[in-house]
Design a protein around this motif. Structure first.
Motif, PDB file in Angstrom:
ATOM      1  N   PHE A  30     -13.597 -23.150  41.960  1.00 17.14           N
ATOM      2  CA  PHE A  30     -15.212 -22.727  41.957  1.00 17.14           C
ATOM      3  C   PHE A  30     -15.501 -21.753  40.959  1.00 17.14           C
ATOM      4  CE2 PHE A  30     -18.928 -20.645  43.639  1.00 17.14           C
ATOM      5  CZ  PHE A  30     -19.701 -21.932  43.837  1.00 17.14           C
ATOM      6  N   PHE A  31     -14.542 -20.554  41.010  1.00 16.02           N
ATOM      7  CA  PHE A  31     -15.036 -19.473  40.049  1.00 16.02           C
ATOM      8  C   PHE A  31     -14.839 -19.976  38.752  1.00 16.02           C
ATOM      9  CE2 PHE A  31     -13.759 -15.756  37.825  1.00 16.02           C
ATOM     10  CZ  PHE A  31     -14.621 -14.840  38.175  1.00 16.02           C
ATOM     11  N   LEU A  32     -13.841 -20.595  38.326  1.00 16.40           N
ATOM     12  CA  LEU A  32     -13.454 -21.035  37.007  1.00 16.40           C
ATOM     13  C   LEU A  32     -14.711 -21.966  36.761  1.00 16.40           C
ATOM     14  CD1 LEU A  32      -9.810 -21.551  36.869  1.00 16.40           C
ATOM     15  CD2 LEU A  32     -10.975 -19.665  36.031  1.00 16.40           C
ATOM     16  N   GLY A  33     -14.969 -23.050  37.402  1.00 16.47           N
ATOM     17  CA  GLY A  33     -16.208 -24.173  37.223  1.00 16.47           C
ATOM     18  C   GLY A  33     -17.289 -23.640  37.051  1.00 16.47           C
ATOM     19  N   PHE A  34     -17.822 -22.640  38.136  1.00 16.17           N
ATOM     20  CA  PHE A  34     -19.170 -22.382  38.189  1.00 16.17           C
ATOM     21  C   PHE A  34     -19.360 -20.969  37.537  1.00 16.17           C
ATOM     22  CE2 PHE A  34     -18.532 -25.945  41.087  1.00 16.17           C
ATOM     23  CZ  PHE A  34     -19.672 -26.679  40.833  1.00 16.17           C
ATOM     24  N   VAL A  35     -18.514 -20.260  37.328  1.00 16.66           N
ATOM     25  CA  VAL A  35     -18.644 -18.722  36.687  1.00 16.66           C
ATOM     26  C   VAL A  35     -18.287 -18.633  35.342  1.00 16.66           C
ATOM     27  CG1 VAL A  35     -18.329 -16.345  37.195  1.00 16.66           C
ATOM     28  CG2 VAL A  35     -18.879 -17.619  39.087  1.00 16.66           C
ATOM     29  N   ILE A  36     -16.762 -18.663  35.205  1.00 12.33           N
ATOM     30  CA  ILE A  36     -16.096 -18.457  33.849  1.00 12.33           C
ATOM     31  C   ILE A  36     -16.736 -19.689  32.899  1.00 12.33           C
ATOM     32  CG2 ILE A  36     -14.187 -18.416  32.820  1.00 12.33           C
ATOM     33  CD1 ILE A  36     -14.658 -16.223  34.425  1.00 12.33           C
ATOM     34  N   PHE A  37     -16.616 -20.642  33.141  1.00 13.44           N
ATOM     35  CA  PHE A  37     -16.961 -21.802  32.222  1.00 13.44           C
ATOM     36  C   PHE A  37     -18.441 -21.595  31.908  1.00 13.44           C
ATOM     37  CE2 PHE A  37     -18.723 -26.168  31.728  1.00 13.44           C
ATOM     38  CZ  PHE A  37     -18.106 -26.245  30.252  1.00 13.44           C
ATOM     39  N   PRO A  38     -19.547 -21.418  32.828  1.00  9.34           N
ATOM     40  CA  PRO A  38     -20.829 -21.367  32.094  1.00  9.34           C
ATOM     41  C   PRO A  38     -20.894 -20.035  31.457  1.00  9.34           C
ATOM     42  CG  PRO A  38     -20.745 -21.703  34.406  1.00  9.34           C
ATOM     43  CD  PRO A  38     -19.617 -21.675  34.198  1.00  9.34           C
ATOM     44  N   MET A  39     -20.236 -18.947  31.326  1.00 12.41           N
ATOM     45  CA  MET A  39     -20.044 -17.996  30.654  1.00 12.41           C
ATOM     46  C   MET A  39     -19.663 -18.317  29.251  1.00 12.41           C
ATOM     47  SD  MET A  39     -18.840 -15.035  33.382  1.00 12.41           S
ATOM     48  CE  MET A  39     -18.847 -13.659  32.103  1.00 12.41           C
ATOM     49  N   ILE A  40     -18.698 -18.895  29.325  1.00 14.50           N
ATOM     50  CA  ILE A  40     -18.122 -19.348  27.917  1.00 14.50           C
ATOM     51  C   ILE A  40     -19.047 -20.298  27.090  1.00 14.50           C
ATOM     52  CG2 ILE A  40     -16.096 -20.432  26.830  1.00 14.50           C
ATOM     53  CD1 ILE A  40     -14.281 -19.508  28.966  1.00 14.50           C
ATOM     54  N   LEU A  41     -19.552 -21.257  27.903  1.00  8.07           N
ATOM     55  CA  LEU A  41     -20.352 -22.231  27.177  1.00  8.07           C
ATOM     56  C   LEU A  41     -21.558 -21.399  26.725  1.00  8.07           C
ATOM     57  CD1 LEU A  41     -21.128 -25.195  26.719  1.00  8.07           C
ATOM     58  CD2 LEU A  41     -22.101 -25.197  29.177  1.00  8.07           C
ATOM     59  N   CYS A  42     -22.270 -20.320  27.504  1.00  5.43           N
ATOM     60  CA  CYS A  42     -23.402 -19.487  27.199  1.00  5.43           C
ATOM     61  C   CYS A  42     -23.030 -18.957  25.731  1.00  5.43           C
ATOM     62  CB  CYS A  42     -23.832 -18.447  28.207  1.00  5.43           C
ATOM     63  SG  CYS A  42     -24.939 -17.386  27.786  1.00  5.43           S
ATOM     64  N   VAL A  43     -21.751 -18.092  25.721  1.00  2.00           N
ATOM     65  CA  VAL A  43     -21.510 -17.557  24.505  1.00  2.00           C
ATOM     66  C   VAL A  43     -21.450 -18.601  23.424  1.00  2.00           C
ATOM     67  CG1 VAL A  43     -19.813 -16.194  23.263  1.00  2.00           C
ATOM     68  CG2 VAL A  43     -20.482 -15.732  25.660  1.00  2.00           C
ATOM     69  N   TYR A  44     -20.649 -19.883  23.657  1.00  2.00           N
ATOM     70  CA  TYR A  44     -20.328 -20.945  22.550  1.00  2.00           C
ATOM     71  C   TYR A  44     -21.880 -21.166  22.019  1.00  2.00           C
ATOM     72  CZ  TYR A  44     -19.058 -25.270  20.678  1.00  2.00           C
ATOM     73  OH  TYR A  44     -18.970 -26.372  19.972  1.00  2.00           O
ATOM     74  N   THR A  45     -22.892 -21.670  23.118  1.00  2.00           N
ATOM     75  CA  THR A  45     -23.853 -22.371  22.644  1.00  2.00           C
ATOM     76  C   THR A  45     -24.894 -21.307  21.862  1.00  2.00           C
ATOM     77  OG1 THR A  45     -23.999 -23.512  24.776  1.00  2.00           O
ATOM     78  CG2 THR A  45     -25.808 -23.672  23.676  1.00  2.00           C
ATOM     79  N   SER A  46     -24.830 -19.986  21.995  1.00  2.00           N
ATOM     80  CA  SER A  46     -25.647 -19.164  21.289  1.00  2.00           C
ATOM     81  C   SER A  46     -25.339 -19.192  19.830  1.00  2.00           C
ATOM     82  CB  SER A  46     -25.360 -17.632  21.920  1.00  2.00           C
ATOM     83  OG  SER A  46     -23.751 -17.214  21.439  1.00  2.00           O
ATOM     84  N   PHE A  47     -24.341 -19.722  19.748  1.00  2.00           N
ATOM     85  CA  PHE A  47     -24.011 -19.863  17.962  1.00  2.00           C
ATOM     86  C   PHE A  47     -24.620 -21.205  17.537  1.00  2.00           C
ATOM     87  CE2 PHE A  47     -20.550 -17.189  19.564  1.00  2.00           C
ATOM     88  CZ  PHE A  47     -20.734 -15.860  18.649  1.00  2.00           C
ATOM     89  N   PHE A  48     -25.322 -21.698  17.959  1.00  2.88           N
ATOM     90  CA  PHE A  48     -25.602 -23.180  17.802  1.00  2.88           C
ATOM     91  C   PHE A  48     -27.440 -23.184  17.877  1.00  2.88           C
ATOM     92  CE2 PHE A  48     -21.473 -24.331  18.568  1.00  2.88           C
ATOM     93  CZ  PHE A  48     -21.189 -25.218  17.654  1.00  2.88           C
ATOM     94  N   ASP A  49     -27.851 -24.095  16.949  1.00  3.01           N
ATOM     95  CA  ASP A  49     -29.383 -24.481  17.392  1.00  3.01           C
ATOM     96  C   ASP A  49     -29.499 -25.624  18.325  1.00  3.01           C
ATOM     97  OD1 ASP A  49     -31.973 -24.739  17.161  1.00  3.01           O
ATOM     98  OD2 ASP A  49     -31.959 -25.825  15.335  1.00  3.01           O
ATOM     99  N   ALA A  50     -29.349 -25.229  19.597  1.00  2.56           N
ATOM    100  CA  ALA A  50     -29.211 -26.154  20.616  1.00  2.56           C
ATOM    101  C   ALA A  50     -30.571 -26.102  21.139  1.00  2.56           C
ATOM    102  CB  ALA A  50     -28.309 -25.575  21.831  1.00  2.56           C
TER     103      ALA A  50
END
Length: 301
Positions: A30-50
Protein backbone atom coordinates in the motif's frame (compact mmCIF):
# COMPACT_ATOMS: atom_id res chain seq x y z
CA UNK A 1 20.46 -31.18 24.22
CA UNK A 2 21.54 -27.54 24.37
CA UNK A 3 22.30 -27.67 20.66
CA UNK A 4 18.80 -29.00 19.89
CA UNK A 5 17.17 -26.24 22.00
CA UNK A 6 19.36 -23.57 20.39
CA UNK A 7 18.49 -24.82 16.91
CA UNK A 8 14.78 -24.92 17.82
CA UNK A 9 14.96 -21.35 19.11
CA UNK A 10 16.56 -20.21 15.87
CA UNK A 11 13.84 -21.92 13.82
CA UNK A 12 11.11 -20.28 15.93
CA UNK A 13 12.79 -16.91 15.60
CA UNK A 14 12.98 -17.32 11.82
CA UNK A 15 9.30 -18.27 11.68
CA UNK A 16 8.36 -15.21 13.73
CA UNK A 17 10.43 -13.03 11.43
CA UNK A 18 8.75 -14.43 8.34
CA UNK A 19 5.33 -14.00 9.94
CA UNK A 20 6.16 -10.37 10.73
CA UNK A 21 7.25 -9.78 7.13
CA UNK A 22 4.07 -11.39 5.80
CA UNK A 23 2.00 -9.29 8.19
CA UNK A 24 3.71 -6.08 7.03
CA UNK A 25 3.62 -6.98 3.33
CA UNK A 26 0.14 -5.50 2.63
CA UNK A 27 1.14 -2.27 4.38
CA UNK A 28 4.36 -2.14 2.38
CA UNK A 29 2.52 -2.71 -0.89
CA UNK A 30 0.00 0.00 0.00
CA UNK A 31 2.79 2.43 0.93
CA UNK A 32 4.72 1.78 -2.26
CA UNK A 33 1.64 1.90 -4.47
CA UNK A 34 -0.15 4.89 -2.99
CA UNK A 35 2.66 7.01 -1.53
CA UNK A 36 6.04 6.31 -3.13
CA UNK A 37 4.82 5.67 -6.68
CA UNK A 38 2.67 8.87 -6.86
CA UNK A 39 5.64 10.87 -5.53
CA UNK A 40 7.93 9.45 -8.21
CA UNK A 41 5.25 9.99 -10.88
CA UNK A 42 4.80 13.60 -9.72
CA UNK A 43 8.50 14.34 -10.09
CA UNK A 44 8.63 12.53 -13.43
CA UNK A 45 5.60 14.35 -14.85
CA UNK A 46 6.99 17.74 -13.80
CA UNK A 47 9.52 17.43 -16.64
CA UNK A 48 6.77 17.07 -19.25
CA UNK A 49 4.18 19.29 -20.84
CA UNK A 50 1.47 16.99 -19.47
CA UNK A 51 -2.06 18.07 -20.38
CA UNK A 52 -4.34 15.16 -19.53
CA UNK A 53 -7.72 15.09 -21.14
CA UNK A 54 -6.44 16.39 -24.46
CA UNK A 55 -5.56 14.37 -27.53
CA UNK A 56 -1.96 15.50 -27.36
CA UNK A 57 0.97 13.34 -26.33
CA UNK A 58 2.98 14.52 -23.34
CA UNK A 59 6.17 16.23 -24.48
CA UNK A 60 9.42 16.20 -22.54
CA UNK A 61 10.44 19.80 -21.86
CA UNK A 62 13.11 19.33 -19.19
CA UNK A 63 13.26 22.15 -16.65
CA UNK A 64 10.98 24.49 -18.56
CA UNK A 65 8.15 24.10 -16.03
CA UNK A 66 10.51 25.05 -13.22
CA UNK A 67 12.00 28.02 -15.03
CA UNK A 68 8.49 29.23 -15.88
CA UNK A 69 7.70 29.42 -12.17
CA UNK A 70 10.26 32.20 -11.68
CA UNK A 71 8.38 34.40 -14.14
CA UNK A 72 4.88 33.45 -13.01
CA UNK A 73 3.56 36.44 -11.07
CA UNK A 74 0.56 34.49 -9.75
CA UNK A 75 2.80 31.73 -8.39
CA UNK A 76 5.04 34.32 -6.74
CA UNK A 77 1.96 35.94 -5.19
CA UNK A 78 0.69 32.55 -4.02
CA UNK A 79 4.10 31.69 -2.54
CA UNK A 80 4.23 35.04 -0.75
CA UNK A 81 0.75 34.52 0.70
CA UNK A 82 1.67 31.00 1.79
CA UNK A 83 4.81 32.21 3.56
CA UNK A 84 2.81 34.96 5.29
CA UNK A 85 0.31 32.37 6.52
CA UNK A 86 3.12 30.15 7.81
CA UNK A 87 5.11 32.93 9.46
CA UNK A 88 2.03 34.29 11.23
CA UNK A 89 0.10 31.15 12.11
CA UNK A 90 2.90 28.80 13.24
CA UNK A 91 4.38 30.92 16.07
CA UNK A 92 0.99 32.27 17.18
CA UNK A 93 -0.51 28.78 17.34
CA UNK A 94 2.46 27.44 19.32
CA UNK A 95 2.58 30.39 21.75
CA UNK A 96 -1.19 30.56 22.32
CA UNK A 97 -1.44 26.78 22.76
CA UNK A 98 1.38 26.76 25.30
CA UNK A 99 -0.16 29.70 27.18
CA UNK A 100 -3.59 28.04 27.40
CA UNK A 101 -2.11 24.66 28.32
CA UNK A 102 -0.02 26.27 31.08
CA UNK A 103 -3.19 27.79 32.53
CA UNK A 104 -5.31 24.62 32.52
CA UNK A 105 -3.00 21.61 32.84
CA UNK A 106 -3.16 21.61 36.67
CA UNK A 107 -6.95 21.50 36.66
CA UNK A 108 -8.50 18.20 37.61
CA UNK A 109 -11.41 16.05 36.53
CA UNK A 110 -14.32 17.38 34.48
CA UNK A 111 -13.01 20.96 34.37
CA UNK A 112 -9.88 19.95 32.46
CA UNK A 113 -11.90 17.61 30.24
CA UNK A 114 -14.34 20.42 29.45
CA UNK A 115 -11.52 22.76 28.40
CA UNK A 116 -9.98 20.03 26.27
CA UNK A 117 -13.30 19.42 24.51
CA UNK A 118 -13.91 23.13 23.93
CA UNK A 119 -10.54 23.75 22.30
CA UNK A 120 -10.45 20.44 20.43
CA UNK A 121 -13.98 20.74 19.02
CA UNK A 122 -12.94 22.64 15.83
CA UNK A 123 -10.46 19.86 15.04
CA UNK A 124 -13.04 17.08 15.01
CA UNK A 125 -15.74 19.22 13.39
CA UNK A 126 -15.88 18.96 9.62
CA UNK A 127 -13.89 21.65 7.86
CA UNK A 128 -16.80 22.38 5.53
CA UNK A 129 -19.18 22.96 8.43
CA UNK A 130 -16.70 25.22 10.22
CA UNK A 131 -16.03 27.17 7.03
CA UNK A 132 -19.75 27.71 6.38
CA UNK A 133 -20.15 29.20 9.87
CA UNK A 134 -17.19 31.51 9.38
CA UNK A 135 -18.47 32.52 5.95
CA UNK A 136 -21.76 33.56 7.53
CA UNK A 137 -19.96 35.55 10.25
CA UNK A 138 -17.86 37.37 7.62
CA UNK A 139 -20.80 38.05 5.28
CA UNK A 140 -20.74 41.65 4.15
CA UNK A 141 -24.52 42.21 4.52
CA UNK A 142 -25.90 40.08 7.35
CA UNK A 143 -22.72 38.67 8.91
CA UNK A 144 -22.20 38.64 12.67
CA UNK A 145 -19.08 40.82 12.64
CA UNK A 146 -20.66 43.56 10.57
CA UNK A 147 -23.85 43.43 12.63
CA UNK A 148 -22.03 43.75 15.96
CA UNK A 149 -19.53 46.28 14.58
CA UNK A 150 -22.10 48.65 13.11
CA UNK A 151 -24.50 48.41 16.06
CA UNK A 152 -21.77 49.13 18.60
CA UNK A 153 -20.21 51.96 16.62
CA UNK A 154 -16.92 50.16 16.04
CA UNK A 155 -17.60 50.10 12.28
CA UNK A 156 -19.05 53.00 10.33
CA UNK A 157 -20.39 50.71 7.62
CA UNK A 158 -20.38 47.09 6.58
CA UNK A 159 -17.05 45.66 5.45
CA UNK A 160 -16.72 43.10 2.67
CA UNK A 161 -14.31 41.01 4.70
CA UNK A 162 -13.69 38.26 2.16
CA UNK A 163 -14.09 40.46 -0.92
CA UNK A 164 -11.59 43.14 0.05
CA UNK A 165 -7.91 42.44 -0.58
CA UNK A 166 -7.00 44.30 2.62
CA UNK A 167 -8.96 41.95 4.87
CA UNK A 168 -9.32 38.64 3.01
CA UNK A 169 -5.95 37.09 3.88
CA UNK A 170 -6.06 38.14 7.58
CA UNK A 171 -9.52 36.55 7.78
CA UNK A 172 -8.13 33.31 6.35
CA UNK A 173 -5.28 33.37 8.88
CA UNK A 174 -7.75 33.95 11.73
CA UNK A 175 -9.88 30.97 10.70
CA UNK A 176 -6.80 28.77 10.27
CA UNK A 177 -5.60 29.82 13.72
CA UNK A 178 -8.88 28.90 15.44
CA UNK A 179 -8.97 25.49 13.76
CA UNK A 180 -5.29 24.73 14.48
CA UNK A 181 -4.90 25.35 18.23
CA UNK A 182 -6.96 22.39 19.47
CA UNK A 183 -4.45 19.60 18.98
CA UNK A 184 -1.41 21.59 20.22
CA UNK A 185 -3.28 22.53 23.41
CA UNK A 186 -4.11 18.89 24.14
CA UNK A 187 -0.51 17.86 23.42
CA UNK A 188 0.93 20.60 25.63
CA UNK A 189 -1.43 19.70 28.49
CA UNK A 190 -0.15 16.12 28.35
CA UNK A 191 3.47 17.22 28.05
CA UNK A 192 3.26 19.65 30.99
CA UNK A 193 1.51 17.00 33.06
CA UNK A 194 4.46 14.66 32.50
CA UNK A 195 7.09 17.15 33.70
CA UNK A 196 9.13 15.76 36.60
CA UNK A 197 7.58 17.35 39.70
CA UNK A 198 10.63 16.56 41.82
CA UNK A 199 12.78 18.87 39.69
CA UNK A 200 10.19 21.63 39.90
CA UNK A 201 9.93 21.29 43.70
CA UNK A 202 13.71 21.26 44.10
CA UNK A 203 14.08 24.40 41.97
CA UNK A 204 11.28 26.11 43.92
CA UNK A 205 13.02 25.34 47.20
CA UNK A 206 16.18 26.90 45.79
CA UNK A 207 14.23 30.10 45.12
CA UNK A 208 13.62 29.83 41.38
CA UNK A 209 10.97 32.16 39.95
CA UNK A 210 8.07 30.99 37.80
CA UNK A 211 9.88 32.15 34.67
CA UNK A 212 13.05 30.31 35.69
CA UNK A 213 11.03 27.18 36.49
CA UNK A 214 9.49 27.25 33.05
CA UNK A 215 12.62 28.08 31.07
CA UNK A 216 15.08 25.84 32.93
CA UNK A 217 12.91 22.90 33.99
CA UNK A 218 9.70 22.64 31.97
CA UNK A 219 10.79 23.95 28.57
CA UNK A 220 13.56 21.37 27.97
CA UNK A 221 11.17 18.54 28.88
CA UNK A 222 8.42 19.71 26.51
CA UNK A 223 10.83 20.46 23.66
CA UNK A 224 10.00 17.23 21.75
CA UNK A 225 6.30 18.13 21.89
CA UNK A 226 7.08 21.67 20.74
CA UNK A 227 9.10 20.36 17.82
CA UNK A 228 6.26 18.07 16.77
CA UNK A 229 3.75 20.93 16.99
CA UNK A 230 5.97 23.28 14.97
CA UNK A 231 6.55 20.73 12.21
CA UNK A 232 2.90 19.66 11.95
CA UNK A 233 1.60 23.23 12.08
CA UNK A 234 4.11 24.29 9.42
CA UNK A 235 3.04 21.49 7.10
CA UNK A 236 -0.67 22.20 7.66
CA UNK A 237 -0.15 25.92 7.03
CA UNK A 238 1.70 25.26 3.78
CA UNK A 239 -1.10 22.95 2.70
CA UNK A 240 -3.89 25.44 3.36
CA UNK A 241 -6.44 24.73 0.64
CA UNK A 242 -9.97 24.00 1.87
CA UNK A 243 -10.45 27.45 3.40
CA UNK A 244 -9.34 29.15 0.19
CA UNK A 245 -11.48 26.94 -2.02
CA UNK A 246 -14.64 27.36 0.05
CA UNK A 247 -14.33 31.04 0.99
CA UNK A 248 -12.49 33.07 -1.66
CA UNK A 249 -11.27 30.81 -4.51
CA UNK A 250 -8.03 32.77 -4.40
CA UNK A 251 -9.67 36.16 -4.78
CA UNK A 252 -10.01 39.00 -4.81
CA UNK A 253 -7.33 39.54 -7.45
CA UNK A 254 -5.28 36.55 -6.22
CA UNK A 255 -4.87 38.17 -2.79
CA UNK A 256 -5.64 34.87 -1.04
CA UNK A 257 -4.01 32.49 -3.50
CA UNK A 258 -1.82 29.86 -1.85
CA UNK A 259 0.55 27.44 -3.52
CA UNK A 260 -1.77 24.51 -2.79
CA UNK A 261 -4.77 26.28 -4.30
CA UNK A 262 -2.77 27.41 -7.33
CA UNK A 263 -1.61 23.81 -7.85
CA UNK A 264 -5.24 22.70 -7.81
CA UNK A 265 -6.30 25.50 -10.16
CA UNK A 266 -3.46 24.83 -12.60
CA UNK A 267 -3.87 21.06 -12.68
CA UNK A 268 -7.65 20.61 -12.50
CA UNK A 269 -8.91 23.83 -14.09
CA UNK A 270 -6.24 24.53 -16.72
CA UNK A 271 -5.26 20.85 -17.13
CA UNK A 272 -1.55 21.69 -16.93
CA UNK A 273 -0.58 18.69 -14.82
CA UNK A 274 3.14 18.94 -15.54
CA UNK A 275 3.27 22.56 -14.42
CA UNK A 276 1.16 21.80 -11.36
CA UNK A 277 3.44 18.92 -10.41
CA UNK A 278 6.47 21.20 -10.73
CA UNK A 279 4.87 23.52 -8.17
CA UNK A 280 4.16 20.50 -5.97
CA UNK A 281 7.81 19.47 -6.08
CA UNK A 282 8.94 22.99 -5.14
CA UNK A 283 6.43 23.08 -2.27
CA UNK A 284 7.61 19.69 -1.00
CA UNK A 285 11.24 20.85 -1.08
CA UNK A 286 10.40 24.03 0.86
CA UNK A 287 8.47 22.07 3.51
CA UNK A 288 11.29 19.52 3.82
CA UNK A 289 13.93 22.24 4.23
CA UNK A 290 11.94 24.11 6.86
CA UNK A 291 11.20 20.90 8.75
CA UNK A 292 14.88 19.94 8.68
CA UNK A 293 15.78 23.43 9.93
CA UNK A 294 13.32 23.10 12.81
CA UNK A 295 14.77 19.70 13.75
CA UNK A 296 18.29 21.12 13.63
CA UNK A 297 17.43 24.13 15.80
CA UNK A 298 15.68 21.90 18.33
CA UNK A 299 18.67 19.55 18.38
CA UNK A 300 21.09 22.41 19.06
CA UNK A 301 18.93 23.72 21.91
Amino acid sequence: MDYVQSNRSKILAQRETRSAYLFLLPSLVFFLGFVIFPMILCVYTSFFDATMGKNVADQFIGLKNYTELFGDSIFQKALKNTLIIVLVSVPTVAIFSLWVASAIYKMKGPVLSAFRCIFYLPVVTGSVAVTVVWKWMFHNYYGLFNYVGTHTGVLEKNINWLGDARFALPCIILILFTTSVGQPIVLYVSALGNVDDSLVEAASVDGATDLQLFWKIKWPQIMPTTLYILVITTINSFQCFALIQLLTSGGPNHSTDTVMYYIYYTAFKLYRYGYGNAMGVILAIIIALLSALQFQLAKEK
